[in-house]
Each structure stands twice: as C-alpha cells, then as structure tokens.
Write a protein that holds these residues in place. Structure first.
Motif, PDB file in Angstrom:
ATOM      1  N   VAL A 232       1.267  -1.373   0.581  1.00  0.00           N
ATOM      2  CA  VAL A 232       0.185  -0.058   0.148  1.00  0.00           C
ATOM      3  C   VAL A 232       0.717   1.591   0.333  1.00  0.00           C
ATOM      4  N   ASP A 233       1.728   0.975   1.089  1.00  0.00           N
ATOM      5  CA  ASP A 233       2.855   1.652   1.008  1.00  0.00           C
ATOM      6  C   ASP A 233       3.500   2.334  -0.354  1.00  0.00           C
ATOM      7  N   ALA A 234       4.182   1.487  -1.229  1.00  0.00           N
ATOM      8  CA  ALA A 234       4.723   1.837  -2.381  1.00  0.00           C
ATOM      9  C   ALA A 234       3.149   2.032  -3.428  1.00  0.00           C
ATOM     10  N   ALA A 235       2.322   1.626  -3.235  1.00  0.00           N
ATOM     11  CA  ALA A 235       1.424   2.141  -4.292  1.00  0.00           C
ATOM     12  C   ALA A 235       1.213   3.848  -4.251  1.00  0.00           C
ATOM     13  N   GLU A 236       1.824   3.954  -2.924  1.00  0.00           N
ATOM     14  CA  GLU A 236       1.491   5.821  -3.064  1.00  0.00           C
ATOM     15  C   GLU A 236       2.377   6.299  -3.112  1.00  0.00           C
ATOM     16  N   LEU A 237       3.688   5.992  -2.773  1.00  0.00           N
ATOM     17  CA  LEU A 237       5.137   6.650  -4.451  1.00  0.00           C
ATOM     18  C   LEU A 237       4.690   6.517  -4.961  1.00  0.00           C
ATOM     19  N   LEU A 238       3.878   5.121  -6.042  1.00  0.00           N
ATOM     20  CA  LEU A 238       3.691   5.451  -7.736  1.00  0.00           C
ATOM     21  C   LEU A 238       3.356   6.274  -8.220  1.00  0.00           C
ATOM     22  N   ALA A 239       1.533   6.230  -6.735  1.00  0.00           N
ATOM     23  CA  ALA A 239       0.714   7.971  -7.478  1.00  0.00           C
ATOM     24  C   ALA A 239       1.484   8.942  -7.364  1.00  0.00           C
ATOM     25  N   GLU A 240       2.818   9.133  -7.005  1.00  0.00           N
ATOM     26  CA  GLU A 240       3.310  10.978  -6.587  1.00  0.00           C
ATOM     27  C   GLU A 240       4.114  10.266  -8.240  1.00  0.00           C
ATOM     28  N   ARG A 241       4.392   9.104  -8.512  1.00  0.00           N
ATOM     29  CA  ARG A 241       5.029   9.456  -9.642  1.00  0.00           C
ATOM     30  C   ARG A 241       4.454   9.090 -11.009  1.00  0.00           C
TER      31      ARG A 241
ATOM     32  N   ALA B 283      -7.374  -4.227 -16.517  1.00  0.00           N
ATOM     33  CA  ALA B 283      -5.818  -3.186 -15.891  1.00  0.00           C
ATOM     34  C   ALA B 283      -4.336  -4.222 -16.891  1.00  0.00           C
ATOM     35  N   GLU B 284      -3.786  -3.360 -17.361  1.00  0.00           N
ATOM     36  CA  GLU B 284      -2.757  -4.012 -17.787  1.00  0.00           C
ATOM     37  C   GLU B 284      -1.511  -5.091 -17.175  1.00  0.00           C
ATOM     38  N   LEU B 285      -1.806  -4.848 -15.886  1.00  0.00           N
ATOM     39  CA  LEU B 285      -0.299  -5.665 -15.514  1.00  0.00           C
ATOM     40  C   LEU B 285      -1.132  -6.412 -13.997  1.00  0.00           C
ATOM     41  N   VAL B 286      -1.383  -7.388 -13.602  1.00  0.00           N
ATOM     42  CA  VAL B 286      -1.137  -7.639 -12.400  1.00  0.00           C
ATOM     43  C   VAL B 286       0.191  -8.247 -11.595  1.00  0.00           C
ATOM     44  N   VAL B 287       0.872  -7.682 -10.602  1.00  0.00           N
ATOM     45  CA  VAL B 287       2.152  -7.937 -10.199  1.00  0.00           C
ATOM     46  C   VAL B 287       1.657  -8.317  -8.365  1.00  0.00           C
ATOM     47  N   THR B 288       1.788 -10.037  -7.968  1.00  0.00           N
ATOM     48  CA  THR B 288       2.043  -9.966  -6.628  1.00  0.00           C
ATOM     49  C   THR B 288       3.087  -9.756  -6.166  1.00  0.00           C
ATOM     50  N   VAL B 289       3.467  -9.460  -4.690  1.00  0.00           N
ATOM     51  CA  VAL B 289       4.250  -9.048  -4.306  1.00  0.00           C
ATOM     52  C   VAL B 289       4.017  -9.962  -2.775  1.00  0.00           C
ATOM     53  N   GLU B 290       4.913 -10.356  -2.390  1.00  0.00           N
ATOM     54  CA  GLU B 290       4.800 -11.377  -1.640  1.00  0.00           C
ATOM     55  C   GLU B 290       6.189 -11.085  -0.206  1.00  0.00           C
ATOM     56  N   GLU B 291       6.281 -11.414   0.878  1.00  0.00           N
ATOM     57  CA  GLU B 291       7.189 -12.006   1.931  1.00  0.00           C
ATOM     58  C   GLU B 291       7.636 -13.198   1.929  1.00  0.00           C
ATOM     59  N   GLN B 292       7.752 -14.095   0.873  1.00  0.00           N
ATOM     60  CA  GLN B 292       7.911 -15.012   0.246  1.00  0.00           C
ATOM     61  C   GLN B 292       8.695 -15.846  -0.843  1.00  0.00           C
TER      62      GLN B 292
ATOM     63  N   GLN C 106       9.722  -0.502 -12.784  1.00  0.00           N
ATOM     64  CA  GLN C 106      10.016  -1.491 -14.251  1.00  0.00           C
ATOM     65  C   GLN C 106       9.113  -2.086 -15.053  1.00  0.00           C
ATOM     66  N   LEU C 107       8.612  -2.957 -14.213  1.00  0.00           N
ATOM     67  CA  LEU C 107       7.715  -3.858 -15.087  1.00  0.00           C
ATOM     68  C   LEU C 107       6.796  -3.028 -16.277  1.00  0.00           C
ATOM     69  N   LEU C 108       6.334  -2.360 -15.526  1.00  0.00           N
ATOM     70  CA  LEU C 108       5.479  -1.127 -16.122  1.00  0.00           C
ATOM     71  C   LEU C 108       5.744  -1.091 -17.452  1.00  0.00           C
ATOM     72  N   SER C 109       7.281  -0.840 -17.453  1.00  0.00           N
ATOM     73  CA  SER C 109       8.194  -0.029 -18.635  1.00  0.00           C
ATOM     74  C   SER C 109       8.341  -0.825 -19.558  1.00  0.00           C
ATOM     75  N   THR C 110       8.999  -2.034 -18.792  1.00  0.00           N
ATOM     76  CA  THR C 110       8.808  -3.443 -19.692  1.00  0.00           C
ATOM     77  C   THR C 110       7.739  -3.546 -20.118  1.00  0.00           C
ATOM     78  N   ILE C 111       6.479  -3.750 -19.930  1.00  0.00           N
ATOM     79  CA  ILE C 111       4.884  -3.919 -21.149  1.00  0.00           C
ATOM     80  C   ILE C 111       4.924  -3.580 -21.587  1.00  0.00           C
ATOM     81  N   HIS C 112       5.237  -2.241 -21.337  1.00  0.00           N
ATOM     82  CA  HIS C 112       4.587  -0.587 -22.383  1.00  0.00           C
ATOM     83  C   HIS C 112       5.844  -1.080 -23.886  1.00  0.00           C
ATOM     84  N   SER C 113       7.000  -1.425 -23.509  1.00  0.00           N
ATOM     85  CA  SER C 113       7.690  -1.445 -24.770  1.00  0.00           C
ATOM     86  C   SER C 113       7.627  -2.800 -25.371  1.00  0.00           C
TER      87      SER C 113
END
Lengths: 329, 290
Positions: free
Chosen positions: A206-215, A242-251, A308-315
């Motif tokens: 959620v905090d990462a999403a805040e940082l992404l919003a700033e960008r 959605a144009e991309l799904v990203v899973t994130v886990e402490e695993q 980074q993943l988003l830019s890869t998808i866009h390219s």
C-alpha cells in the motif's frame, strides 16, 4: 510512514487466551518456543490448556491430531520453518489426509525472524502448505485481521495453516473490517495496474502504491489473506481491464501467492502477471530494514520494481517496431 | 464391551484371522504378511478380551481407543475387526481393491472403527499420546492402546512421544510393541548372513524403562496369558505402560516364520495352499501350544 502497532504474535497470544477462556475445547500446543511465538500468554491465562510438548515438532503435530479426534480444537504454535519443514509428514498423514480441525500457526514467518538467519527463515511454507489437499492457508496483514483470522480458524472444521510474524506491524484495517476465509479485499483503488499481496507485506505494498501515485502511476491493491482457497472471483474481477497484475509477497516467487494468482489468471489469459518477492534463494541474518531493502520488499524497492515492470510491458506493447528491427537483422 | 471368550476360542479366532490375512493378501496380490501374522494374537487378545468397545456403535465416545501405529499390518486388524463384528468377514477380501474401505494402510476417513489413520511409522504412537492426553484433560475414563513394531521404534518421533507421555504421567496410555525381531530389511550380520534384530536382548525394554515407562513383558503368541497381561497394562499406576511382546514374524506358517523376505511378499497359489494347510492343522490341534 506508519506507526508500528503490536506484533501479530502478541495479538495471537491474546486472542488464543480469550478463545480458550470461552471454549474449553481450545488447546494450544507449544514446541518450546512459547516465549517467542506469543503462545506463552495462554500458559499464563489457562495453564491447563497450554500443552508443552517440548522440542519435537513431528510428535507435537501428531499429538494435536490425536487431540482433535477426541473433540479438542488444537492450535500448534512454533516457528514456521519447523512447523512446516520439520513436521511435514505429520501434517500430511495425520492432519491433512484425515481432514482434522488442527490449526498450525507458523510463527516468525517470512524474512524478519529476529536476526536468526537462513535456518530460521522459510520462504516456501505457503507453497508447501497450499499444495496439501484440504489445507486452508492464511497470512493476515495486521492486528485487526489477525484477531479475526484466529477466531474464524477456531470454528473451521478442517486443517489450516496461518502465518504469524514477529515484528511490530502497522494497522491497515479499522474495527469495521470483517475478515472472511477465502475472500480477498481491495485496500486501494487504482486504474493502471493491480498489485496483489498477502500478509504483512500488504502494508508495504500500500505504501508502494502511494509512492507510485507520486510518480503518476495509479495502482490498485488487492489484499489476499487467504492463499488457499484463493478468491478466484476477486482475482478475475481485479484483473479485468488492468494492463498488468503484479504479485508481491514476503515469500519465494515460486509457488506461493504469485503461483496461486498465476494459476488462476493463466486459465483466463486476461493479463500479464509478474511476481515480486524473494527470489529462488535462502535468507540471512541482518537488521530488518536492511533485509527488506536487500530482498526488495520495502515500499521503495517494490515501487521501483513495479515501475520497471510497467516500462517493460509498455515497450512490449509496441511489437511492430520490435519485429521490423528483427527483420533488418 | 469386552467379550468374554475362552482361551480355546481365542486360538480358533486367531486361526481364522490368519487364514483371512493370507487369503486377502493373496487375493489382492499385494500387502504385507510377516508383520500382520506376528500381530494376530495380540489383536485377538485386545479385541476379544481387553478393549471396551461396541462394534455396533464404532464411534461410542467412551470406547477404548486403538491405534495401529504399525499401519502396514492393517490386514490383520481388518480380519480381527471383521471377526469381532464391525463388518462382514467377506469384506476383508476387498483389501487393497480400488474404492475399498480397507486401504493398504488404515484410513479413518474410510472405515468406521479406526481411531486414527496410520502408515507413516511412529506417528500413530504420537497421535495416541495426544488422544490419551485429551482423555486426561476431559476426565474421560477410556484407555488408549497403541500397537507398534520393534522396527518402528527406530523412529525418533516414538521417543519424542514417549518423553511427553511420561512428562504428563499418562497412565491411561498403553503401548504394545509387537517385537517380532525383524524389520523390512534392517542390518546385515556379515558373520551369519542373517538380518540383525532391530533391538537385541533387553535393549528395547531398557529403552522404554529409561523413558520412565512401566514395562511389562509377554509372550505375544500365548493366548492363555496375553489377556491378563494387557488387562494389567491398563491399570493406571502413575506412568504410561508398554507391553513388550515377543513374537515371531510370519507366525503360524513355518516357511514364513523368521524370514524377513515375507515382510511384503505375496504367496503363490501353491504357497497359499501350504500355508492354509498349516493353519488348518493348528486349528484342529487344540492341545498344541502356540
């Protein structure tokens, strides 16, 4: 960014003590680590219901199965690494196969295990446990959710595994939140991409999403506390459009939440799925912040990697240009 | 409740059980023989002389619990349960068949009357420790019996459980070790070419004693004395009790006795006929002491 709240292990001990006070069927088994897992609170509140089984995890799990057959509702408390990796055959043969109502609490889950290093860190406990038929697998995000998870599991008629973390963690839910086994919940809306997370990692996402919003990137966050049975409906709904799904886990990125999400979305072939988390490696000891940075699970590192993943998808979305270049070669 | 059966009848029942075991394994073309045959007399003594059970009400809450931790001897348990009235004897011929309730190793989700699923050695014993602890917590008066093999006592979880059972003073728990002196393969004695017993001499009894258990020793084939020893075992004395029962692997069939290779070998039709013939001789010879 957030104020730390009580550690989930503390909430675990308090909740189990309360449940044991209300329900004489609740028993808590400890593999000699109650002073670490939070289980010790039950020994104080209800000593007769706190079953110390010593340092022997296979026996502890098997004893819990026996207790379940005579009407008890056992909670096994030890470290995730030992509960799963050391006692797996007891879990498989005596808990999962007969479908007995035993809850295995994997304490010290994930990367942050109090400077203990790789022997005490397990990154594939979710992958292992979700591959057992009949097993429910849950990783709560905060104290509000943890309390409800433990309450629900006390009433679940079947085997369950729940991850409980060591460190103080921030609240992302308020008292109105209602946890349901098998239901994912949107904790942030967004329209560019969907981040799917579980456990305490959701807070950092959620905090990462805040940082992404700033960008200038609008990310939705879907919190998936139940990894099995996975909430297929919510996953598909979130992925639609959605144009991309990203899973994130402490695993590990192998077989955990990322695996579960990829399995569902591959069948639907809706959207590219990328998996962030710990790579195919073992951990190490170190201060929490340093570990989260190095293993790229902090909010800042997640935000960077998603960008980074988003830019890869866009390219990749400009295939005509790529092909023409290849043709020239 | 426990049936009152004369010793001569117990011996007939044991012959019936052995015949059923042999026929079922031959019919299935799979399963185990050595361990089931060594366990038959112990199972007969338990099910016809000791266990407080209601075959017509297999989930009776106050029943004694029985866990066959040496789960590979399932076919002997099925034969004895059938003779005791849990299900028709003919059903034992479905042993190991697809969709059968009589799985290769006991499956409590398939067959009423099984108090625990077993098959991974050592774990059934630990589950029995949990059952006995549960009974102690609830104040229930039933006794939990667990049967292990002597080879099974190689498993570390047995000794984890033995330690915890002693710690909780579980005198409502009885372990019965079918000490048939052979495991599936075990160690080679190079001087004789034979297999070394899992535990030699008093080693096994001494180990249990060292863990704080009350140890009773018995001839695991003597149906004149076994019921009394097993009854004695259930009399609580502040400590869990183990009955170390000396047995013979493959008991009852001369060419299987003491030969480790019959652990899980399937008899040919000729071997089956010879084996059944020997069982029949035993059945017709009441004066023959096992």
């Amino acid at each position: 960014m957030r104020l730390p709240g009580p550690a989930l292990r503390q909430v675990l001990g308090e909740t189990l003590s309360e449940l044991a006070g209300k329900d004489p069927k609740i028993v808590v088994l400890d593999g000699d680590v109650g002073s670490s897992t939070g289980g010790a609170a039950v020994e104080t509140a209800h000593p007769e219901r706190y079953l110390q089984t010593g340092i022997g995890e296979q026996n502890m799990v098997a004893m819990a199965a026996g207790l379940a057959t005579v009407g008890f509702v056992p909670f096994i408390t030890t470290f995730a690494c030992f509960a799963v990796a050391r006692a797996l055959d007891s879990i498989r043969v005596l808990v999962a196969q007969p479908g007995l109502p035993v809850t295995i609490v994997g304490g010290y889950a994930g990367l942050l295990t109090g400077m203990t290093g790789k022997t005490h860190q397990i990154f594939n406990d979710v992958a292992i446990m979700r591959s057992l038929a009949s097993m429910t697998v849950i990783a709560p995000a905060d104290q509000i959710e943890t309390r409800q998870v433990i309450e629900r599991l006390a009433a679940l008629d079947g085997p369950a595994y729940v991850q409980i973390t060591r460190e103080p963690s921030s609240a992302i839910f308020d008292e109105d939140y209602r946890f349901e086994v098998g239901r994912a919940v949107t904790v942030r809306h967004g329209h560019d991409l969907v981040l799917i997370s579980t456990g305490v990692q959701t807070t950092r996402v959620v905090d990462a999403a805040e940082l992404l919003a700033e960008r200038g990137v609008s990310a939705a966050v879907l919190h998936c506390p139940t990894i099995k049975p996975i909430d297929e409906t919510s996953l598909v709904e979130a992925a639609l459009g959605a144009e991309l799904v990203v899973t994130v886990e402490e695993q590990s990125v192998l077989g955990g939440l990322g695996g579960a999400v990829a399995e569902v979305l591959a069948d639907k072939a809706l959207v590219p799925v990328k998996r962030l988390g710990i790579q195919d490696c073992y951990g190490e000891s170190g201060p929490n912040e340093a570990l989260l940075e190095k293993y790229r699970l902090s909010a800042a590192r997640v935000a960077d990697d998603v960008e980074q993943l988003l830019s890869t998808i866009h390219s990749r979305n400009e295939p005509a240009i790529e092909r023409s270049r290849l043709d020239d070669d | 409740m426990s049936a009152s059966v004369e010793e001569a009848d117990l011996r007939t029942l044991a012959c019936d059980a052995r015949e059923t075991v042999l026929r079922a394994v031959a019919n299935a073309r799979g399963g185990h023989l050595g361990g089931p045959l060594s366990a038959v007399d112990l199972l007969i003594a338990l099910y016809f002389g000791v266990l407080r059970i209601r075959p017509e009400e297999p989930t009776w809450p106050e029943r004694d619990r029985f866990v066959l931790s040496k789960g590979h001897s399932s076919v002997a348990l099925y034969a004895v349960m059938a003779l005791r009235g849990y299900f028709p004897l003919e059903e034992v011929m479905t042993f190991d068949a697809i969709n059968s309730r009589l799985q290769g190793h006991p499956d409590m989700t398939a067959l009423p009357g099984l108090d625990m699923s077993t098959g991974s050695l050592g774990l059934g014993f630990s589950a029995g420790v949990g059952i006995a602890l549960g009974a102690q917590l609830k104040g229930s008066g039933f006794t939990t019996f667990v049967m292990l093999g002597d080879g099974e006592c190689n498993e570390g979880t047995v000794w984890e459980g033995a330690h915890v059972a002693h710690r909780y003073r579980l005198d409502n728990l009885v372990a019965v070790v079918d000490q048939n002196g052979l495991q599936q393969f075990g160690w080679l004695d190079p001087s004789t070419g034979r297999r070394v017993p899992p535990y030699v001499g008093a080693e096994l009894a001494d180990r249990w004693r060292a863990f704080g258990w009350r140890v009773l020793e018995a001839d695991g084939h003597d149906l004149r004395t076994l019921p009394a020893v097993l009854q004695d075992a259930r009399e609580g004395s502040g400590a869990p009790t183990v009955v170390v029962a000396r047995t013979v692997k493959g008991k009852g069939v001369s060419f299987m006795e003491g030969d480790y290779s019959w652990h899980s070998r399937v008899p040919t039709s000729d071997e089956l006929a010879r084996a059944l013939g020997e069982i029949d001789v035993t059945r017709r010879t009441p004066e023959r002491v096992p």
